[in-house]
Design a protein around this motif. Structure first.
Motif, PDB file in Angstrom:
ATOM      1  N   LEU A  52       0.827  -1.213   0.000  1.00 28.37           N
ATOM      2  CA  LEU A  52       0.000   0.000   0.000  1.00 28.37           C
ATOM      3  C   LEU A  52       0.860   1.262   0.000  1.00 28.37           C
ATOM      4  O   LEU A  52       0.413   2.334   0.412  1.00 28.37           O
ATOM      5  CB  LEU A  52      -0.924   0.017   1.223  1.00 28.37           C
ATOM      6  N   SER A  53       2.097   1.126  -0.489  1.00 24.65           N
ATOM      7  CA  SER A  53       2.981   2.295  -0.539  1.00 24.65           C
ATOM      8  C   SER A  53       2.489   3.297  -1.575  1.00 24.65           C
ATOM      9  O   SER A  53       1.611   3.006  -2.399  1.00 24.65           O
ATOM     10  CB  SER A  53       4.416   1.847  -0.865  1.00 24.65           C
ATOM     11  N   GLY A  54       3.086   4.477  -1.554  1.00 21.05           N
ATOM     12  CA  GLY A  54       2.613   5.554  -2.416  1.00 21.05           C
ATOM     13  C   GLY A  54       2.685   5.254  -3.896  1.00 21.05           C
ATOM     14  O   GLY A  54       1.849   5.734  -4.684  1.00 21.05           O
ATOM     15  N   SER A  55       3.644   4.424  -4.323  1.00 16.01           N
ATOM     16  CA  SER A  55       3.786   4.142  -5.750  1.00 16.01           C
ATOM     17  C   SER A  55       2.653   3.290  -6.300  1.00 16.01           C
ATOM     18  O   SER A  55       2.485   3.193  -7.523  1.00 16.01           O
ATOM     19  CB  SER A  55       5.124   3.441  -6.018  1.00 16.01           C
ATOM     20  N   MET A  56       1.842   2.678  -5.440  1.00 13.19           N
ATOM     21  CA  MET A  56       0.727   1.855  -5.916  1.00 13.19           C
ATOM     22  C   MET A  56      -0.406   2.691  -6.501  1.00 13.19           C
ATOM     23  O   MET A  56      -1.357   2.152  -7.061  1.00 13.19           O
ATOM     24  CB  MET A  56       0.187   0.989  -4.772  1.00 13.19           C
ATOM     25  N   GLN A  57      -0.294   4.033  -6.394  1.00  4.16           N
ATOM     26  CA  GLN A  57      -1.316   4.877  -6.989  1.00  4.16           C
ATOM     27  C   GLN A  57      -0.994   5.268  -8.425  1.00  4.16           C
ATOM     28  O   GLN A  57      -1.767   5.978  -9.079  1.00  4.16           O
ATOM     29  CB  GLN A  57      -1.487   6.146  -6.154  1.00  4.16           C
ATOM     30  N   ILE A  58       0.130   4.784  -8.964  1.00  6.53           N
ATOM     31  CA  ILE A  58       0.470   5.063 -10.365  1.00  6.53           C
ATOM     32  C   ILE A  58      -0.555   4.400 -11.274  1.00  6.53           C
ATOM     33  O   ILE A  58      -0.836   3.204 -11.161  1.00  6.53           O
ATOM     34  CB  ILE A  58       1.890   4.559 -10.691  1.00  6.53           C
ATOM     35  N   GLY A 109       3.564  -0.899   4.065  1.00  7.13           N
ATOM     36  CA  GLY A 109       4.132   0.285   3.445  1.00  7.13           C
ATOM     37  C   GLY A 109       5.434   0.535   4.172  1.00  7.13           C
ATOM     38  O   GLY A 109       6.368  -0.254   4.074  1.00  7.13           O
ATOM     39  N   SER A 110       5.499   1.622   4.954  1.00  2.05           N
ATOM     40  CA  SER A 110       6.663   1.839   5.812  1.00  2.05           C
ATOM     41  C   SER A 110       6.720   0.796   6.922  1.00  2.05           C
ATOM     42  O   SER A 110       7.796   0.477   7.439  1.00  2.05           O
ATOM     43  CB  SER A 110       6.611   3.240   6.421  1.00  2.05           C
ATOM     44  N   LYS A 111       5.555   0.268   7.304  1.00  2.00           N
ATOM     45  CA  LYS A 111       5.449  -0.805   8.287  1.00  2.00           C
ATOM     46  C   LYS A 111       4.462  -1.842   7.767  1.00  2.00           C
ATOM     47  O   LYS A 111       3.724  -1.595   6.809  1.00  2.00           O
ATOM     48  CB  LYS A 111       4.991  -0.261   9.646  1.00  2.00           C
ATOM     49  N   ALA A 112       4.456  -3.000   8.413  1.00  2.00           N
ATOM     50  CA  ALA A 112       3.549  -4.072   8.015  1.00  2.00           C
ATOM     51  C   ALA A 112       2.497  -4.278   9.099  1.00  2.00           C
ATOM     52  O   ALA A 112       2.816  -4.264  10.291  1.00  2.00           O
ATOM     53  CB  ALA A 112       4.323  -5.373   7.790  1.00  2.00           C
ATOM     54  N   TYR A 113       1.247  -4.464   8.670  1.00  2.00           N
ATOM     55  CA  TYR A 113       0.142  -4.643   9.600  1.00  2.00           C
ATOM     56  C   TYR A 113      -0.719  -5.817   9.140  1.00  2.00           C
ATOM     57  O   TYR A 113      -0.838  -6.095   7.941  1.00  2.00           O
ATOM     58  CB  TYR A 113      -0.732  -3.380   9.671  1.00  2.00           C
ATOM     59  N   LEU A 114      -1.339  -6.484  10.111  1.00  4.03           N
ATOM     60  CA  LEU A 114      -2.282  -7.554   9.798  1.00  4.03           C
ATOM     61  C   LEU A 114      -3.654  -6.927   9.579  1.00  4.03           C
ATOM     62  O   LEU A 114      -4.299  -6.461  10.511  1.00  4.03           O
ATOM     63  CB  LEU A 114      -2.339  -8.577  10.939  1.00  4.03           C
ATOM     64  N   GLY A 165      -1.475   4.465   1.542  1.00  2.71           N
ATOM     65  CA  GLY A 165      -1.049   5.308   2.644  1.00  2.71           C
ATOM     66  C   GLY A 165      -1.442   4.787   4.005  1.00  2.71           C
ATOM     67  O   GLY A 165      -1.009   5.342   5.024  1.00  2.71           O
ATOM     68  N   PHE A 166      -2.275   3.745   4.065  1.00  4.05           N
ATOM     69  CA  PHE A 166      -2.666   3.184   5.359  1.00  4.05           C
ATOM     70  C   PHE A 166      -1.450   2.777   6.184  1.00  4.05           C
ATOM     71  O   PHE A 166      -1.445   2.930   7.408  1.00  4.05           O
ATOM     72  CB  PHE A 166      -3.563   1.959   5.137  1.00  4.05           C
ATOM     73  N   ALA A 167      -0.425   2.256   5.522  1.00  2.00           N
ATOM     74  CA  ALA A 167       0.746   1.736   6.227  1.00  2.00           C
ATOM     75  C   ALA A 167       1.988   2.584   5.993  1.00  2.00           C
ATOM     76  O   ALA A 167       3.094   2.170   6.351  1.00  2.00           O
ATOM     77  CB  ALA A 167       1.017   0.294   5.791  1.00  2.00           C
ATOM     78  N   GLY A 168       1.852   3.756   5.389  1.00  2.00           N
ATOM     79  CA  GLY A 168       3.003   4.608   5.112  1.00  2.00           C
ATOM     80  C   GLY A 168       3.350   4.620   3.637  1.00  2.00           C
ATOM     81  O   GLY A 168       2.821   3.842   2.834  1.00  2.00           O
ATOM     82  N   GLU A 169       4.259   5.495   3.266  1.00  2.00           N
ATOM     83  CA  GLU A 169       4.582   5.725   1.865  1.00  2.00           C
ATOM     84  C   GLU A 169       5.719   4.851   1.349  1.00  2.00           C
ATOM     85  O   GLU A 169       5.882   4.696   0.140  1.00  2.00           O
ATOM     86  CB  GLU A 169       4.957   7.207   1.660  1.00  2.00           C
ATOM     87  N   GLN A 170       6.546   4.276   2.237  1.00  2.00           N
ATOM     88  CA  GLN A 170       7.679   3.480   1.793  1.00  2.00           C
ATOM     89  C   GLN A 170       7.302   1.997   1.678  1.00  2.00           C
ATOM     90  O   GLN A 170       6.118   1.655   1.760  1.00  2.00           O
ATOM     91  CB  GLN A 170       8.861   3.701   2.742  1.00  2.00           C
TER      92      GLN A 170
END
Length: 332
Positions: free
Chosen positions: A96-102, A140-145, A166-171
């Motif tokens: 869900l990082s920022g690049s997935m919006q391309i 993203g920047s972190k991983a969540y269940l 963006g739910f989990a950050g941009e990275q």
């Protein structure tokens, strides 16, 4: 439906008749060994007690019938119910990082971003996994269940559709996503544990190295299939007019290939929505769902009830013959 586990036991039913047929003639009014009051029952009719003797004999016949039927171990089979077979524990790690919006994918011949295309294909894949327990990890920047392992595929699919960039950050923390997947799968009893990791970038965040996490996954028996999503060519409007760029230049294909190889999985490249669908069709073959539902019938054993009925009838027959004996001895 009634089922007899030992139907051959019913061959014992005529045994009392055979014993009566082949019995030796009474000597000195001796009583036959198979029932101490049998002579009483035979002679009762001559003494005006035919009804009582017939009743006692009927009780004996019913008791013997119940006893032999109990020995045959009758079982009542209820209506068949369908039980889904147990399949895999399957986790899907979704970037869900920022690049997935391309917007380099298409849906219904219209431009769409990578996450929307992934959601569309995942919805079809999840619904086809009946019998598997599916869970969702977002990173993203972190991983969540996002959703724990569950057979409730409708809820799992709903949670996938509610995921947003963006739910989990941009990275992109690929190593952390794999580590979380191992943690959620390691205590499970399923023989086959699978993690499908879909990303469009390289590992740019997290505390765990992706290759170290993959090595641990291999030791834990977790198979990881990796998917690199994103087109290789995309036309954008520049200052001097349209130009062609590679929107997937950040995708670390060698890393994803190594992760899959270390865990006996496969790496797939999805440059379009059509290719992404093909990837999941291949995954359906590599990780097939269980076979047809198992039919199960509830079983209720009846032999103990018949055994109790036989004991009760024998007791009543004994009481009846004693009363008959008392009536015959009573002076008229």
């Amino acid at each position: 439906m009634l089922d007899l586990q030992w139907p051959w036991a019913l061959l014992l039913l005529p045994l009392p008749l055979l014993a009566w047929w082949f019995k030796k003639p009474h000597q000195n009014n001796a009583t036959p060994v198979y029932w101490r009051h049998s002579t009483l029952l035979e002679n009762a009719g001559h003494n005006g007690s035919t009804t009582q003797s017939k009743f006692a004999l009927l009780l004996l016949c019913l008791a013997w019938l119940c006893l032999v039927t109990a020995i045959s171990r009758p079982t009542w089979l209820g209506e068949a119910t369908r039980i889904p077979p147990t399949g895999r524990d399957l986790l899907i790690a979704l970037d869900l990082s920022g690049s997935m919006q391309i917007s380099d994918m298409t849906l219904n011949d219209q431009p769409a971003d990578r996450l929307s295309a992934a959601k569309e294909v995942l919805a079809q894949f999840i619904q086809a996994r009946r019998g598997d327990r599916i869970g969702i990890i977002v990173f993203g920047s972190k991983a969540y269940l996002q959703a724990p392992l569950s057979y409730d595929l409708n809820t799992i699919n709903q949670l996938v559709q509610e995921s947003q960039i963006g739910f989990a950050g941009e990275q992109t923390a690929i190593g952390d996503a794999i580590g979380l997947g191992i943690k959620r799968l390691q205590d499970k009893a399923a023989e086959q544990k699978v993690l499908i990791l879909m990303t469009d970038g390289a590992n740019t965040a997290g505390r765990v190295s992706p290759l170290q996490a993959a090595d641990i996954a291999a030791r834990e028996g977790v198979t990881i299939h990796t998917i690199g999503i994103g087109a290789e060519q995309m036309t954008v409007q520049g200052f001097f007019g349209p130009k062609v760029i590679n929107p997937s230049s950040d995708l670390d294909e060698p890393l994803l290939t190594n992760i899959a190889a270390l865990t006996n999985g496969q790496f797939f490249r999805a440059r379009s929505t059509h290719e992404l669908r093909q990837v999941y069709e291949v995954l359906e073959q590599l990780e097939p769902t269980p076979s047809d539902d198992i039919l199960q019938r509830p079983k209720t054993t009846l032999f103990h009830w018949l055994g109790l009925a036989a004991a009760a009838l024998f007791g009543l027959a004994l009481i009846a013959t004693r009363r008959l004996r008392f009536n015959l001895r009573r002076p008229s």
